[in-house]
Scaffold this motif. Structure first.
Motif, PDB file in Angstrom:
ATOM      1  N   CYS A  43       9.592   0.909  12.302  1.00  0.00           N
ATOM      2  CA  CYS A  43      10.472   1.623  13.226  1.00  0.00           C
ATOM      3  C   CYS A  43      11.312   0.636  14.039  1.00  0.00           C
ATOM      4  CB  CYS A  43       9.606   2.486  14.142  1.00  0.00           C
ATOM      5  SG  CYS A  43      10.476   3.408  15.401  1.00  0.00           S
ATOM      6  N   ARG A  47      15.376   0.251  13.876  1.00  0.00           N
ATOM      7  CA  ARG A  47      16.193   0.428  15.090  1.00  0.00           C
ATOM      8  C   ARG A  47      16.989  -0.830  15.390  1.00  0.00           C
ATOM      9  NH1 ARG A  47      15.048   5.019  18.950  1.00  0.00           N
ATOM     10  NH2 ARG A  47      14.211   6.493  17.454  1.00  0.00           N
ATOM     11  N   SER A  51      21.120  -1.307  15.607  1.00  0.00           N
ATOM     12  CA  SER A  51      21.671  -1.669  16.910  1.00  0.00           C
ATOM     13  C   SER A  51      22.651  -2.829  16.752  1.00  0.00           C
ATOM     14  CB  SER A  51      20.546  -2.095  17.862  1.00  0.00           C
ATOM     15  OG  SER A  51      21.075  -2.658  19.029  1.00  0.00           O
ATOM     16  N   VAL A  59      13.904  -4.065  21.466  1.00  0.00           N
ATOM     17  CA  VAL A  59      13.594  -2.730  20.943  1.00  0.00           C
ATOM     18  C   VAL A  59      12.104  -2.453  21.085  1.00  0.00           C
ATOM     19  CG1 VAL A  59      13.571  -1.267  18.880  1.00  0.00           C
ATOM     20  CG2 VAL A  59      15.572  -2.693  19.380  1.00  0.00           C
ATOM     21  N   CYS A  68       8.487   7.075  16.898  1.00  0.00           N
ATOM     22  CA  CYS A  68       8.959   6.616  15.589  1.00  0.00           C
ATOM     23  C   CYS A  68       8.992   7.744  14.564  1.00  0.00           C
ATOM     24  CB  CYS A  68       8.055   5.495  15.069  1.00  0.00           C
ATOM     25  SG  CYS A  68       8.169   3.991  16.052  1.00  0.00           S
TER      26      CYS A  68
END
Length: 142
Positions: A43, A47, A51, A59, A68
């Motif tokens: 997860c 992410r 980003s 994160v 998640c």
């Protein structure tokens, strides 16, 4: 009650030890913790890739495992174990099960864990349950 107190002490010692594989129930909780840790690592990586500016560390500080994608599916297999681990992390400030972890999975991301959760569970078990056994023993003597 004396025999029960000895059994409590034995279980507490086994929970506190680093030996995880020779105790099937303890190893089962380790498997649940590993499943949650892998889910969270995927997860965080996903992410971070999506980003533009955030690092994995940034994160990770904002991403508990229950947020998640895939967490609900994981609950189908690990609901009781994850609820137990989440409660331990929240109340005892621990992280990891058989091995310590530098960061909790479920919350309190900004707090440094004080120990691995199996050790903390063993301490609590020995302190609280052994005391109750002693009280029962004393009550039976009266």
């Amino acid at each position: 009650a004396t025999a029960t107190g000895g059994a409590v002490s034995g279980l507490a010692v086994r929970l506190q030890s680093f030996d995880c594989r020779s105790i099937p129930a303890k190893f089962h909780v380790e498997e649940a913790w590993q499943a949650a840790a892998k889910l969270r690592a995927r997860c965080i990586a996903n992410r971070t890739r999506s980003s533009l500016e955030a690092t994995e560390a940034e994160v990770g500080m904002m991403m508990p495992v229950q947020l998640c994608k895939g967490y609900d599916e994981g609950l189908l297999e690990w609901e009781e174990e994850w609820a137990y681990l989440e409660a331990l992390e929240g109340t005892e400030r621990c992280a990891g099960w058989c091995e310590p972890s530098h960061q909790p999975l479920w919350g309190n991301m900004h707090e440094t864990p004080k120990d691995r959760c199996s050790f903390v569970a063993g301490e609590a078990f020995e302190g609280q349950v052994k005391r109750i056994c002693s009280q029962v023993q004393l009550y039976c003597m009266v």
